[in-house]
Design a protein around this motif. Structure first.
Motif, PDB file in Angstrom:
ATOM      1  N   LEU C  47       0.826  -1.210   0.000  1.00 59.87           N
ATOM      2  CA  LEU C  47       0.000   0.000   0.000  1.00 59.87           C
ATOM      3  C   LEU C  47       0.856   1.254   0.000  1.00 59.87           C
ATOM      4  O   LEU C  47       0.611   2.192  -0.764  1.00 59.87           O
ATOM      5  N   VAL C  48       1.866   1.262   0.869  1.00 58.72           N
ATOM      6  CA  VAL C  48       2.715   2.445   0.953  1.00 58.72           C
ATOM      7  C   VAL C  48       3.414   2.673  -0.374  1.00 58.72           C
ATOM      8  O   VAL C  48       3.498   3.806  -0.861  1.00 58.72           O
ATOM      9  N   ILE C  49       3.891   1.586  -0.982  1.00 60.02           N
ATOM     10  CA  ILE C  49       4.568   1.730  -2.279  1.00 60.02           C
ATOM     11  C   ILE C  49       3.590   2.259  -3.323  1.00 60.02           C
ATOM     12  O   ILE C  49       3.966   3.028  -4.207  1.00 60.02           O
ATOM     13  N   THR C  50       2.313   1.877  -3.227  1.00 62.71           N
ATOM     14  CA  THR C  50       1.311   2.394  -4.163  1.00 62.71           C
ATOM     15  C   THR C  50       1.115   3.894  -3.985  1.00 62.71           C
ATOM     16  O   THR C  50       0.841   4.614  -4.947  1.00 62.71           O
ATOM     17  N   LEU C  51       1.258   4.360  -2.740  1.00 64.51           N
ATOM     18  CA  LEU C  51       1.008   5.777  -2.482  1.00 64.51           C
ATOM     19  C   LEU C  51       2.075   6.677  -3.110  1.00 64.51           C
ATOM     20  O   LEU C  51       1.781   7.796  -3.506  1.00 64.51           O
ATOM     21  N   PRO C  68      15.034   2.602  -4.782  1.00 65.61           N
ATOM     22  CA  PRO C  68      15.700   1.860  -3.701  1.00 65.61           C
ATOM     23  C   PRO C  68      15.361   2.414  -2.323  1.00 65.61           C
ATOM     24  O   PRO C  68      15.043   1.651  -1.395  1.00 65.61           O
ATOM     25  N   GLY C  69      15.401   3.727  -2.214  1.00 64.48           N
ATOM     26  CA  GLY C  69      15.093   4.351  -0.928  1.00 64.48           C
ATOM     27  C   GLY C  69      13.662   4.101  -0.503  1.00 64.48           C
ATOM     28  O   GLY C  69      13.386   3.756   0.642  1.00 64.48           O
ATOM     29  N   LEU C  70      12.725   4.265  -1.463  1.00 60.09           N
ATOM     30  CA  LEU C  70      11.311   4.071  -1.146  1.00 60.09           C
ATOM     31  C   LEU C  70      11.060   2.653  -0.655  1.00 60.09           C
ATOM     32  O   LEU C  70      10.387   2.431   0.364  1.00 60.09           O
ATOM     33  N   LEU C  71      11.603   1.683  -1.388  1.00 58.06           N
ATOM     34  CA  LEU C  71      11.375   0.284  -1.024  1.00 58.06           C
ATOM     35  C   LEU C  71      11.931  -0.001   0.369  1.00 58.06           C
ATOM     36  O   LEU C  71      11.287  -0.655   1.185  1.00 58.06           O
ATOM     37  N   TRP C  72      13.123   0.541   0.618  1.00 61.54           N
ATOM     38  CA  TRP C  72      13.738   0.269   1.917  1.00 61.54           C
ATOM     39  C   TRP C  72      12.963   0.932   3.047  1.00 61.54           C
ATOM     40  O   TRP C  72      12.706   0.311   4.083  1.00 61.54           O
ATOM     41  N   VAL C  73      12.583   2.193   2.839  1.00 57.96           N
ATOM     42  CA  VAL C  73      11.857   2.889   3.906  1.00 57.96           C
ATOM     43  C   VAL C  73      10.511   2.214   4.164  1.00 57.96           C
ATOM     44  O   VAL C  73      10.118   1.997   5.311  1.00 57.96           O
ATOM     45  N   ALA C  74       9.826   1.838   3.081  1.00 58.99           N
ATOM     46  CA  ALA C  74       8.516   1.207   3.253  1.00 58.99           C
ATOM     47  C   ALA C  74       8.658  -0.138   3.969  1.00 58.99           C
ATOM     48  O   ALA C  74       7.863  -0.465   4.865  1.00 58.99           O
ATOM     49  N   ALA C  75       9.695  -0.910   3.613  1.00 56.06           N
ATOM     50  CA  ALA C  75       9.904  -2.194   4.279  1.00 56.06           C
ATOM     51  C   ALA C  75      10.241  -1.991   5.752  1.00 56.06           C
ATOM     52  O   ALA C  75       9.777  -2.733   6.633  1.00 56.06           O
ATOM     53  N   LEU C  77       9.258   0.512   7.611  1.00 62.50           N
ATOM     54  CA  LEU C  77       8.037   0.887   8.332  1.00 62.50           C
ATOM     55  C   LEU C  77       7.133  -0.325   8.534  1.00 62.50           C
ATOM     56  O   LEU C  77       6.478  -0.457   9.572  1.00 62.50           O
ATOM     57  N   ALA C  78       7.111  -1.207   7.540  1.00 60.95           N
ATOM     58  CA  ALA C  78       6.286  -2.410   7.688  1.00 60.95           C
ATOM     59  C   ALA C  78       6.795  -3.283   8.827  1.00 60.95           C
ATOM     60  O   ALA C  78       6.018  -3.834   9.605  1.00 60.95           O
ATOM     61  N   THR C  79       8.133  -3.380   8.937  1.00 64.32           N
ATOM     62  CA  THR C  79       8.704  -4.134  10.060  1.00 64.32           C
ATOM     63  C   THR C  79       8.310  -3.487  11.378  1.00 64.32           C
ATOM     64  O   THR C  79       7.922  -4.162  12.337  1.00 64.32           O
ATOM     65  N   LEU C  80       8.412  -2.169  11.409  1.00 64.79           N
ATOM     66  CA  LEU C  80       8.071  -1.423  12.621  1.00 64.79           C
ATOM     67  C   LEU C  80       6.635  -1.699  13.042  1.00 64.79           C
ATOM     68  O   LEU C  80       6.339  -1.886  14.226  1.00 64.79           O
ATOM     69  N   LEU C  81       5.753  -1.729  12.025  1.00 66.38           N
ATOM     70  CA  LEU C  81       4.337  -1.949  12.299  1.00 66.38           C
ATOM     71  C   LEU C  81       4.097  -3.290  12.980  1.00 66.38           C
ATOM     72  O   LEU C  81       3.231  -3.420  13.841  1.00 66.38           O
ATOM     73  N   SER C  82       4.897  -4.283  12.592  1.00 68.58           N
ATOM     74  CA  SER C  82       4.660  -5.624  13.113  1.00 68.58           C
ATOM     75  C   SER C  82       5.286  -5.827  14.489  1.00 68.58           C
ATOM     76  O   SER C  82       5.019  -6.827  15.151  1.00 68.58           O
ATOM     77  N   LEU C  83       6.135  -4.877  14.922  1.00 72.52           N
ATOM     78  CA  LEU C  83       6.873  -5.103  16.164  1.00 72.52           C
ATOM     79  C   LEU C  83       5.984  -5.113  17.393  1.00 72.52           C
ATOM     80  O   LEU C  83       6.232  -5.859  18.342  1.00 72.52           O
ATOM     81  N   ASP C  84       4.953  -4.283  17.368  1.00 70.14           N
ATOM     82  CA  ASP C  84       4.145  -4.117  18.570  1.00 70.14           C
ATOM     83  C   ASP C  84       3.544  -5.436  19.042  1.00 70.14           C
ATOM     84  O   ASP C  84       3.380  -5.675  20.235  1.00 70.14           O
ATOM     85  N   SER C  85       3.249  -6.316  18.077  1.00 65.18           N
ATOM     86  CA  SER C  85       2.611  -7.573  18.452  1.00 65.18           C
ATOM     87  C   SER C  85       3.620  -8.667  18.766  1.00 65.18           C
ATOM     88  O   SER C  85       3.245  -9.788  19.081  1.00 65.18           O
ATOM     89  N   LEU C  86       4.921  -8.316  18.709  1.00 66.70           N
ATOM     90  CA  LEU C  86       5.953  -9.338  18.896  1.00 66.70           C
ATOM     91  C   LEU C  86       5.834 -10.027  20.254  1.00 66.70           C
ATOM     92  O   LEU C  86       5.866 -11.252  20.350  1.00 66.70           O
ATOM     93  N   PHE C  87       5.685  -9.249  21.314  1.00 68.51           N
ATOM     94  CA  PHE C  87       5.576  -9.831  22.651  1.00 68.51           C
ATOM     95  C   PHE C  87       4.193  -9.633  23.266  1.00 68.51           C
ATOM     96  O   PHE C  87       3.934 -10.115  24.360  1.00 68.51           O
TER      97      PHE C  87
END
Lengths: 246, 70, 238
Positions: C47-51, C68-75, C77-87
């Protein structure tokens, strides 16, 4: 040695000894900063390339030094607190963080202002400014994390862990940002280049740096004393003390 | 002295807004943190005194002894 | 007495491997049952890449430069999003407390959890990135490096992010705070990750970038588990 460490543990002893030390640092800070300011602003010769705008160096560099040193001191205090459970260390770490953030802000602000006459723009993604900006976020993180916990002890320990993680990362961030900068903007004009400065130029800078460090020590002593009053307010000696103060 | 007159000094060779604003921000934050620390200290001592007075008025000796143990 | 000593010497050794494998299996199974949690970061990434083309311009040449920058930043942020549910789930149902009480070192046990997080977040993101790279008209010849750098980099991101997740797991609204704590620490990984992709585009030597990404991962592997374990102790006992 043990006796000394045990004394260090005691907030009461720290409160007494810091009261005696504090005035020296205040006097040193005031004198050094005043002399450094007058010398740097009025007497140091203007830079042949940057003219008088170079005088911003006398606040920019001391603030930038302190911004990094305070983070390191905070992390050292965090280690002392986590390993030896010395509460004073955590109180000091707690009061250092806002001052560190303020110094980082001064370095960023003066750097940005300096950018106008030298680069012709308020902001440039210069390696130094960029890593300062990241340092500011690190400070915000430590301050916010400490405040987020309901129990003070948890907040203290969480902030200590983050300070330690941060201090390991600061050099990595610094070098990676520098590397990134050389990759994207080769050989730009750096503000504080390693050109040989004449004595009349760097002597006031040295005074300012020493003055800023004295200020940091004095303010940390003062605010750690406040923190003792806050956290130990139930102790007999603090209540007796408050009865005597006016 | 790097300047010929006071006016020259304030003008900073045309760089006045930059030099003086950097200095003003630094002064503001340094002095502000000192003032903040002083106000904080006065407030803490006042709070301590207020509580001491209140507890003396109530005369809750047992509570005070309890607090001493902690 | 002798019997007890022998027990103390032999049991944890076997126990550690078993416990690690059990944690790995359990976490994998739990996450596979809640498939939406695995899918969410991937959908977010797409979604972010679509934006970006919508926000910047559909111009292929322009997009290729920033891809390259967009893909890396979006990835990232996606990792960041998933962190909250880690523990989070383990914290709420008390499993984390059990892990704390277990005889196995907590630092190693959390490694199993982080490994699962990377397997189900970082690795899929790395595999999906080339697909999104096509939409951003990323020049040919850098797709492999994009995946490789993301796979290496997101492992570090998972490890560093887990420290932040462990510190904020006990807080009611840890989400925004988590990003404040973790994003500054992500800077080196981002710099060298995008650096690798850009070097591939320019035809420069790649080995150095990948080596540094590997070094960052090695450092994170050494230090992060202790920080994660200490943070979890604070969050649970606090």
């Amino acid at each position: 040695m043990w006796a000394f460490i045990n004394k260090l543990r005691s907030p009461r002893w720290f409160y007494a000894i810091s009261a005696r030390l504090q005035p020296y640092f205040w006097v040193a800070a005031t004198a050094l900063i005043l002399v450094g300011t007058v010398w740097g602003l009025a007497f140091a010769p203007a830079d042949y390339q940057q003219g008088n705008s170079f005088r911003i160096i006398y606040v920019h560099v001391p603030a930038a030094f302190l911004a990094q040193s305070i983070f390191v001191s905070m992390a050292v205090a965090a280690v002392v607190f986590m390993v030896w459970k010395i509460k004073i260390a955590d109180m000091a770490a707690a009061v250092m963080a806002p001052l560190g953030a303020a110094m980082t802000f001064i370095a960023l602000f003066s750097g940005a202002v300096w950018g106008v006459p030298t680069w012709g723009t308020w902001w440039m993604w210069d390696a130094r400014l960029t890593s300062m900006l990241i340092l500011l976020f690190l400070y915000f993180g430590v301050i916010a994390l400490r405040g987020a916990f309901a129990s003070r002890d948890s907040g203290s320990r969480a902030a200590s862990v983050l300070a330690m993680v941060g201090v390991i990362n600061i050099p990595i961030i610094k070098y990676s940002v520098e590397w990134w900068h050389t990759l994207h903007q080769p050989a730009t004009f750096t503000v504080t280049g390693r050109v040989a400065m004449p004595l009349e130029m760097w002597a006031p800078l040295l005074l300012m740096v020493l003055g800023f460090y004295s200020f940091f020590i004095a303010l940390t002593l003062m605010r750690t004393r406040n923190e003792i009053l806050r956290r130990e307010s139930r102790k007999r000696w603090v209540r007796d003390l408050a009865g005597g103060e006016h | 002295m790097a300047f010929v007159s006071l006016q020259d000094f304030f003008a900073m060779g045309g760089h006045a807004p930059y030099v003086w604003s950097a200095w003003a921000m630094t002064a503001l934050l340094l002095l502000g943190s000192v003032v903040h620390a002083r106000v904080e200290r006065r407030q803490l001592i006042r709070d301590l005194q207020r509580r001491e007075r209140r507890e003396r008025r109530v005369g809750s000796e047992p509570a005070r002894n309890l607090a001493d143990d902690t | 007495m002798q019997h007890a000593e022998r027990l103390a010497v032999t049991e944890p050794r076997g126990g550690l491997g078993v416990a690690l494998a059990a944690t790995l299996r359990r976490d994998l199974m739990l996450l596979m049952r809640r498939r939406s949690e695995v899918m969410n970061p991937l959908v977010f990434f797409a979604l972010v890449i679509t934006l970006f083309p919508l926000g910047i311009s559909p111009d292929a040449e322009l997009l290729a430069i920033v891809a390259p920058g967009l893909l890396w930043v979006a990835a990232l942020l996606a990792t960041l999003l998933s962190l909250d549910s880690l523990f989070r789930a383990d914290f709420e149902d008390g499993c984390l407390e059990q892990m704390l009480l277990a005889p196995q070192p907590l630092a190693l046990m959390v490694m199993a959890k982080v490994a699962v997080h990377w397997l189900l977040t970082g690795l899929p993101l790395a595999l999906m990135a080339p697909l999104l790279g096509i939409t951003l008209s990323l020049p040919a010849g850098s797709y492999g490096i994009l995946s490789l750098s993301l796979a290496l980099g997101t492992a570090s991101l998972s490890l560093i992010g887990a420290i932040g997740a462990a510190l904020t797991v006990g807080l009611a609204r840890g989400g925004v705070l988590l990003s404040l704590l973790v994003l500054p620490l992500y800077v080196p990984v981002l710099i060298f990750g995008t650096g690798a992709v850009q070097a591939a585009l320019l035809g420069d030597a790649l080995a150095a970038h990948l080596a540094i990404l590997g070094a960052l991962l090695a450092g994170a592997l050494m230090l992060a588990p202790w920080a994660i374990a200490a943070s979890l102790r604070i969050s649970i006992n606090g």
